[in-house]
Structures are given as C-alpha cells and as structure tokens.
Design a protein around this motif. Sequence first.
Motif, PDB file in Angstrom:
ATOM      1  N   THR A  49      65.642  88.272  47.671  1.00 37.83           N
ATOM      2  CA  THR A  49      65.336  87.465  46.684  1.00 37.83           C
ATOM      3  C   THR A  49      64.710  86.185  47.358  1.00 37.83           C
ATOM      4  OG1 THR A  49      67.049  87.979  45.522  1.00 37.83           O
ATOM      5  CG2 THR A  49      66.220  85.789  44.715  1.00 37.83           C
ATOM      6  N   THR A  84      59.641  82.891  39.319  1.00 39.59           N
ATOM      7  CA  THR A  84      59.442  83.811  40.668  1.00 39.59           C
ATOM      8  C   THR A  84      60.832  84.242  40.941  1.00 39.59           C
ATOM      9  OG1 THR A  84      57.317  82.765  40.917  1.00 39.59           O
ATOM     10  CG2 THR A  84      58.192  84.362  42.798  1.00 39.59           C
ATOM     11  N   ALA A  85      61.640  83.421  41.233  1.00 40.33           N
ATOM     12  CA  ALA A  85      62.967  83.425  41.899  1.00 40.33           C
ATOM     13  C   ALA A  85      63.788  84.232  41.172  1.00 40.33           C
ATOM     14  CB  ALA A  85      63.841  82.092  42.056  1.00 40.33           C
ATOM     15  N   ALA A 141      66.643  80.257  46.156  1.00 39.78           N
ATOM     16  CA  ALA A 141      65.309  80.785  46.153  1.00 39.78           C
ATOM     17  C   ALA A 141      64.265  79.851  45.398  1.00 39.78           C
ATOM     18  CB  ALA A 141      65.240  82.385  45.629  1.00 39.78           C
ATOM     19  N   HIS A 189      67.662  97.135  41.893  1.00 35.90           N
ATOM     20  CA  HIS A 189      67.764  98.309  43.131  1.00 35.90           C
ATOM     21  C   HIS A 189      68.465  98.438  44.217  1.00 35.90           C
ATOM     22  CE1 HIS A 189      64.041  99.876  41.034  1.00 35.90           C
ATOM     23  NE2 HIS A 189      63.920  98.614  40.482  1.00 35.90           N
ATOM     24  N   LEU A 190      69.161  97.289  44.410  1.00 38.09           N
ATOM     25  CA  LEU A 190      70.050  97.459  45.556  1.00 38.09           C
ATOM     26  C   LEU A 190      71.496  97.392  45.237  1.00 38.09           C
ATOM     27  CD1 LEU A 190      68.147  94.902  47.944  1.00 38.09           C
ATOM     28  CD2 LEU A 190      68.130  97.256  48.052  1.00 38.09           C
ATOM     29  N   MET A 234      62.863  86.665  38.808  1.00 42.38           N
ATOM     30  CA  MET A 234      62.206  88.002  38.872  1.00 42.38           C
ATOM     31  C   MET A 234      62.645  88.782  40.207  1.00 42.38           C
ATOM     32  SD  MET A 234      60.383  89.716  36.721  1.00 42.38           S
ATOM     33  CE  MET A 234      61.297  91.015  37.244  1.00 42.38           C
ATOM     34  N   ALA A 235      62.431  88.064  41.132  1.00 40.63           N
ATOM     35  CA  ALA A 235      62.880  88.583  42.473  1.00 40.63           C
ATOM     36  C   ALA A 235      64.178  89.104  42.810  1.00 40.63           C
ATOM     37  CB  ALA A 235      62.348  87.467  43.614  1.00 40.63           C
ATOM     38  N   SER A 236      65.114  88.076  42.024  1.00 48.08           N
ATOM     39  CA  SER A 236      66.770  88.415  42.269  1.00 48.08           C
ATOM     40  C   SER A 236      67.031  89.386  41.162  1.00 48.08           C
ATOM     41  CB  SER A 236      67.649  87.151  42.020  1.00 48.08           C
ATOM     42  OG  SER A 236      67.146  86.591  40.767  1.00 48.08           O
ATOM     43  N   VAL A 242      72.144  82.373  44.604  1.00 43.49           N
ATOM     44  CA  VAL A 242      71.139  82.864  45.124  1.00 43.49           C
ATOM     45  C   VAL A 242      69.737  82.443  44.350  1.00 43.49           C
ATOM     46  CG1 VAL A 242      69.920  85.267  45.674  1.00 43.49           C
ATOM     47  CG2 VAL A 242      72.408  85.066  45.900  1.00 43.49           C
ATOM     48  N   ALA A 243      69.666  82.546  43.354  1.00 46.42           N
ATOM     49  CA  ALA A 243      68.500  82.239  42.331  1.00 46.42           C
ATOM     50  C   ALA A 243      68.082  80.882  42.558  1.00 46.42           C
ATOM     51  CB  ALA A 243      68.626  82.807  41.078  1.00 46.42           C
ATOM     52  N   LEU A 302      64.936  91.913  40.157  1.00 40.22           N
ATOM     53  CA  LEU A 302      64.632  93.219  40.573  1.00 40.22           C
ATOM     54  C   LEU A 302      65.432  93.637  42.172  1.00 40.22           C
ATOM     55  CD1 LEU A 302      60.576  92.977  40.317  1.00 40.22           C
ATOM     56  CD2 LEU A 302      62.232  94.420  39.277  1.00 40.22           C
ATOM     57  N   ALA A 303      65.614  92.672  42.826  1.00 42.87           N
ATOM     58  CA  ALA A 303      66.335  93.160  43.980  1.00 42.87           C
ATOM     59  C   ALA A 303      67.550  93.699  43.747  1.00 42.87           C
ATOM     60  CB  ALA A 303      66.139  91.887  44.825  1.00 42.87           C
ATOM     61  N   SER A 304      68.329  92.753  42.836  1.00 42.02           N
ATOM     62  CA  SER A 304      69.884  93.310  42.534  1.00 42.02           C
ATOM     63  C   SER A 304      69.817  94.776  41.740  1.00 42.02           C
ATOM     64  CB  SER A 304      70.497  92.009  41.765  1.00 42.02           C
ATOM     65  OG  SER A 304      69.850  92.030  40.307  1.00 42.02           O
ATOM     66  N   PHE A 328      73.582  95.687  43.185  1.00 39.73           N
ATOM     67  CA  PHE A 328      74.407  94.837  42.905  1.00 39.73           C
ATOM     68  C   PHE A 328      73.884  93.831  41.669  1.00 39.73           C
ATOM     69  CE2 PHE A 328      76.928  90.683  44.015  1.00 39.73           C
ATOM     70  CZ  PHE A 328      77.861  91.236  44.663  1.00 39.73           C
ATOM     71  N   SER A 334      60.637  84.869  47.075  1.00 37.90           N
ATOM     72  CA  SER A 334      60.179  83.842  46.363  1.00 37.90           C
ATOM     73  C   SER A 334      59.612  82.910  47.232  1.00 37.90           C
ATOM     74  CB  SER A 334      61.530  83.086  45.811  1.00 37.90           C
ATOM     75  OG  SER A 334      62.389  84.172  45.039  1.00 37.90           O
TER      76      SER A 334
END
Lengths: 80, 462
Positions: free
Chosen positions: A20, B272-273, B148, B283-284, B275-277, B144-145, B279-281, B286, A24
């Motif tokens: 993340t 963006t942060a 980021a 797919h990983l 979206m990233a968290s 986390v978000a 998608l990452a969460s 969590f 970002s």
Amino acid sequence: MISLSVDINWWALLQVTVVTIVVSVLIAALMSLANWFFSGTGASEEPTATRKVAGYIMLGIIGLLVLFGLYLMIPYFHHG
Amino acid sequence: MPPEVIVPIVIVVALIFDFTNGFHDSANAMATSVATGAFKPKVAVLLAAIMNLIGAFLSTEVAKTISSGIVNDSLVSPETVFAALVGAIIWNLLTWLFGLPSSSSHAIFGALIGAVLVQAGLSGVHFDVIISKILLPALVAPIVAGLASYLGTKIAYHGDHNAPKGAKKRYRMAQRVSSLLVALAHGTSDGQKTMGIITLVLVAATLTLDENNPGAHPFWAQAPGTAPHWWVILVAGVAIALGTYSGGWRIMRTMGKGMADIESPQGFAAETASMASILASSHLGFALSTTHVVSGAVMGTGLARTPGEVRWGTAGRMLVAWLLTLPASALVGALATWLAYHWGATGFIIDLVILVVFAIAVKIIASRNHVSSENVNESSEVKVLAKAALAHETSPIRNPFAPPLPQKLAGHPMATTPLRLTKLKKPKKKHRREPLPPAPDSASWSDGAVRQRQASKGPKHD
C-alpha cells in the motif's frame, strides 16, 4: 467454554502495509514528476518537447498501474 | 415458518440492507471528489452507482458463507440471517443519521454474532476469528491507509511545480479515475456480499424443503456450492446501485468536509492510498474495510497538509461509532433473533414493524436538518437534533423567484437564507381602527361624539 487461539497472518499484514505504502508513494511521485516535466523551465512557461514527452511517459506509467489495478479487480483475467 | 413464506421476506430485507449498504458507502468512493469539486455531487453518485452495478457483475466468486468463519456456519438459518439483517439495517440507518462512516460488513457480522449467541450461546461464536478478521483489520486499516495517504500528500505538495493551474487540472483528472476505481472495487466486494446472503438463504430453505416435501423444486431452489441465480445477481446489483445513487449525503459531508478541508492533490493522494490498500488487502488475504480505509486516508491527507485544521472531534465520534458497531448491532441482532425464535411468526412481524418504524423515525429526524446534493459542501457538520439555527448551512430551501444578488453579496450568508423569502411576501395588512371623530370643541365631544361611540359598541345591557 471459550477457547482463544488467535491465528493472525502477520506476513499478509506486513505485505499489505508495504505494498500500500510503496504503490501510493510511487503513483504520487510519478504524478509529481509529470507535473514537473510539464512545467516550464527558467523564463519560459511552456515546457520543451522533450519535457512534454517525459511528462506523458509518467502519465502513461500511471495509466498502466491503473490497468493493473483493473486486472487485479476483475477475476476473469487472473482466475482460470 | 415455511420456506415459501420466509424466503421472500428475507430476500426483500436483504435487498433493503443492500440499499442501505449502497448509500452508506457511496461516500467511500466519492466524498473527496465531491468535496474538491472534481465531480458535481449528482454526477459523482451516478457514476459511483454505475461502477457499483458493473462491479456486482464482474465476479461470480460469491462467498459460500456470509459468516467468514466468525460463527458456526451450521447454525446459520434463514431466521438467523433475517435477524442479522434487521440488526445491520438499524445500525446503518442510525450511523447514517449521525453522518458517521461505519463499516456495513462489521454491522452485519455483529448482528450475526448476536443472533448466534441467542441461538447457541458462546460456543457458537469463534472469538479468535473475530479478533483476527474484524478487530485487528479495523485497527490496521486506517493506520496503513492514513500513512500511505500522508506520504502521498507530502510528495504532491513538494515543490512549486504542483501548484500551477495545469497541475491542479491533472490532479483533478487523476482523482476522478481513482474514485471510479474505488467505486468499482466496492461493487465487486459489497455487491457480492448480499448475493452471498440471498444464496445462503436459498440453499438453507431448499434443504428444509427437501426434508419436508421431497421432489418439490420451486424456481428459487438452490443446491449447496452452486453459483447464484442470475436474478439474484441482477437484483443485488441494482439494489446497491440504487442505494449508491441515493447519495448518503450526510456521510459524504462528514468524509469530505467533516474531518479536514481537502484540495484536489489531497483527494488524489487519499483515493490512491485507499485504492492501493483495498487491492493489496483483497489479494494478499488480509481483508480491510473500505470505510475504515478511506476514513484513515482522508485523515492522513489532512494531517500532511494542514495538521492544525484536522477536526479531531469528528474523528473521535467516528472512532466511537467503529467501536460500537460490533456490540450495538450484535445487541439488535440478538433481540431480533429472540423475538423471531420465541414468538414465531408474531416475532417476525414485530421485527419487521420495529424496522419500518425505526426507518420512518430516522427519516423524519433527518429531514429536520436535511443534507442533500445541493448543500453537501456548505458545512462540515451534520446536525441531528439541533434545530437548523444556521439555516443557510443545512436548509435546501431556495427562493426561486428571488432577484439575483449583486456579485459582491453572492457569498454572504443572507444570500441563501430562507429569510429572503419574507422579503418578497406582501406585508400583512394591519387592522386599522376607525379614526375617532374630531373633537373641535367640548360640546360636540361631550354630546355627539360620545353618543356615536356608544352606539357603535351596541346597546347597553343593564
């Protein structure tokens, strides 16, 4: 009787945190770079052709990252 | 209660939950875009609704269970699901009334826990899974978000090259794209949730039907482990899209304006942060709540640019709502289950009546301080019980016949106050007394005038 044996996937948590933050920061940096390329240098307000191309490349990379996001989001693409 | 009766009721209640989920979470994707003006409010919710609808159709990997191992799956029956839905809807409506972004997933998990606790006691609930799948992610997601988003904002505001008009235009465009992606991700996850609920109920009801009446296969019958019916996908997708289109403006105000004043680069960094968290969460392995992620990202971006202007009061209220979501919805779910199990059909009807009455009461209270697409950005507060003292902040009333104000007065609070209505109204006619007759001399006053006055009062009654 309640039994508590909490099984936390710390590795997944670490991965989520790192991915993340890295993604970002990467996208924000690419966007910032694109803006820097599109801005003029010195007295000229208009960017040179080279800078314009570099700016568009940065935006293109962001576009590719967005497409990768769509790929991850749509299961048809990555689940047989 | 026979399956033929309970199945349609649970499906309708599930779709109502889906609708509340949509309007509760439309802010997740669009609050920052609406706040920065990247999208006009109505356009934002329309696009978010379309993306949610598309998202609902993108995946057929419906969760086989709605409980995710939080409770003993074998205990989940249509009655349990019904009670859980009632609890989740009530909590969603209450938090919407106060404009508090809280997780719809946590609401339904909490209500499900309450329902199973009444049904089977403590042994039916897996508390270890609650800690690992609900409590820890709820704690981690905003941090986390937020981190980021904080770093992204610092980069976006570094240097002068991000300030010119062209740069802001690009940030605004990027913010639009990231908002749409968040809306799409929301549709794929939350749209699927309701499909899973309905599918679970259909499977449970089919099994009951097979026991009592083997061979009977109504059109809704479903075998365990099969994909949802096409009409389930359709109605669930439409319900969440309609809910998203209806706006959830109260929560959108809190997210977009309530926590911090944000600009386009900040909106871009926050989305963006998020979206990233997300998608990452997903797919990983969590899973993080979209609501918690976006709320944390908005706080992070606010802290990065103007740390002194972050409204900690709003953030504190939001935190309390997050902490209360699980126990409060569990309590309502437990009560609804108790009624449904101990009172049978009557309990069911009581549950439904409570739900309808509560929804109407919330609607009436909310209308006192109405928040809509027209005034969502006019204030940072969502008032509930306080009367709209500053009417220009909350009232949607505009006088359509008012003459345009001079440009220099356009931003003045009085320009939008309903008080302007009074200026156009004709003044009420005052009751005019008949003038007393002139009294030029004492004689006429004492004789004629007094007699005339007495005559006008009517006869004397001695």
